[in-house]
Motif scaffolding. Structure first.
Motif, short mmCIF file in Angstrom:
data_model
loop_
_atom_site.label_atom_id
_atom_site.label_comp_id
_atom_site.label_asym_id
_atom_site.label_seq_id
_atom_site.Cartn_x
_atom_site.Cartn_y
_atom_site.Cartn_z
N CYS A 72 2.43 7.71 1.45
CA CYS A 72 1.78 6.42 1.68
C CYS A 72 2.07 5.96 3.11
O CYS A 72 3.18 6.18 3.62
CB CYS A 72 2.31 5.41 0.67
N GLN A 102 -2.59 7.36 0.23
CA GLN A 102 -2.43 5.92 0.09
C GLN A 102 -2.26 5.31 1.48
O GLN A 102 -1.35 5.69 2.22
CB GLN A 102 -1.21 5.56 -0.77
N ASN A 132 -7.46 6.60 -0.78
CA ASN A 132 -7.22 5.32 -1.43
C ASN A 132 -6.60 4.35 -0.42
O ASN A 132 -5.76 4.74 0.39
CB ASN A 132 -6.27 5.50 -2.62
N TYR A 133 -7.01 3.11 -0.49
CA TYR A 133 -6.59 2.16 0.53
C TYR A 133 -6.37 0.78 -0.06
O TYR A 133 -6.84 0.44 -1.15
CB TYR A 133 -7.68 2.05 1.61
N PHE A 187 1.27 -0.03 -5.13
CA PHE A 187 -0.04 0.31 -4.58
C PHE A 187 -1.13 0.43 -5.63
O PHE A 187 -2.24 -0.06 -5.46
CB PHE A 187 0.07 1.62 -3.78
N GLU A 188 -0.83 1.09 -6.74
CA GLU A 188 -1.85 1.39 -7.74
C GLU A 188 -2.53 0.14 -8.29
O GLU A 188 -3.71 0.16 -8.63
CB GLU A 188 -1.24 2.19 -8.89
N LYS A 191 -5.10 -0.89 -5.37
CA LYS A 191 -5.77 0.12 -4.57
C LYS A 191 -7.28 -0.08 -4.50
O LYS A 191 -7.91 -0.58 -5.43
CB LYS A 191 -5.45 1.53 -5.07
N ASN A 192 -7.83 0.32 -3.35
CA ASN A 192 -9.25 0.24 -3.05
C ASN A 192 -9.79 -1.19 -3.11
O ASN A 192 -10.92 -1.43 -3.52
CB ASN A 192 -10.04 1.18 -3.96
#
Length: 294
Positions: A72, A102, A132-133, A187-188, A191-192
């Protein structure tokens, strides 16, 4: 456990991100991406568990080693780098090649409506890469008062900008660092997504000057300049052309835009209210005194 790389690790925001990652007791491994490891270790010396790796946005040869075994990345744009195709395109490609999936990118509020600024192109690059961002879009930094605007405050007793009566939303870099740490660590969940982080106050520079003057004896004034005059003033001060143009875009364009939207993201993430301008000015009060009185 994942390995998180922090770019701009010795700067105002990067150092706050690192501080808050340790403050929230992350289980992840933190790696500081820096140009000079020896200097950085002296500057960031409070975290013995922190790893360092050599990295330079302007030297693609350093990318592969820096990204090795990284999961990440906290990515920001150094102020002096505006050519997205030259510097960020190979950077994103190398991230993907090394299996990084990430990215938390520090963008700016309103970027989706401002294709002229580099952050817009960087966001687009990241989206097109398929990585993924999280795009974290902060409003106007309170710390601009104590960095790029400080010399004029201390030496000229003025804030000189082409900002007119435009309202800016003010956010403390410490709040950005804390929010970034939470997003990197979890993050999850985010994400996006593109999320905005702001303070709760929209104020113009005349109003901010009044707040500062309430705390100091040697008063300052706000001078609204037209863009050409501002360019010449800053050129005489020795500021680089690229930086002057960025400052003009940042402060002149809001005169023709609606007031910034206020977000409660920080309070949702932390349970606390963001720093107020009054609190920030009180905290940094000594910096606003005249250079000759220090």
């Amino acid at each position: 456990m994942k390995r998180i790389l922090i770019t701009g690790a010795t700067g105002n925001i990067g150092s706050e991100v690192i501080r808050f990652l340790y403050k929230i007791e992350t289980k992840n491994k933190i790696v500081a991406a820096v140009r000079n490891i020896e200097k950085a270790q002296k500057k960031i010396k409070y975290y013995p568990q922190l790893d360092f790796v050599q990295f330079d946005f302007e030297n693609p040869e350093k990318f592969e080693r820096a990204f090795k075994n990284i999961d990440c990345v906290f990515l920001l744009r150094p102020p002096q780098i505006a050519d997205v195709d030259q510097y960020f395109k190979p950077l994103i490609v190398k991230m993907k090649d090394e299996g990084i999936n990430q990215i938390v990118f520090l963008s700016v509020q309103g970027v989706e409506k401002s294709p002229i600024i580099p952050h817009h192109k960087i966001e687009k690059l990241i989206q097109e890469s398929g990585l993924n961002y999280i795009f974290l879009r902060p409003s106007y930094f309170m710390q601009n008062l104590t960095t790029i605007l400080l010399s004029d405050i201390q030496n000229k007793r003025k804030i000189i900008l082409p900002a007119g009566k435009a309202k800016f939303n003010w956010i403390d870099v410490e709040n950005i660092g804390e929010a970034s740490a939470i997003l990197l660590n979890d993050f999850e969940q985010y994400k996006n997504q593109a999320v905005e982080i702001t303070g709760y106050e929209n104020k113009n520079f005349s109003e901010v000057t009044v707040l500062i003057n309430q705390t100091i004896e040697d008063k300052i004034e706000f001078v609204s300049s037209n863009p050409l005059r501002f360019y010449n003033i800053k050129k005489d001060d020795g500021l680089e052309t690229g930086m002057i143009l960025v400052m003009i875009m940042l402060h002149f364009l809001p005169r023709f835009q609606k007031e910034p939207i206020i977000s409660d993201l920080y309070e949702k993430l932390t349970g606390e209210k963001p720093t107020s301008l009054e609190e920030f000015i009180e905290r940094e009060n000594k910096k606003f005194t005249s250079f000759h009185n220090q």
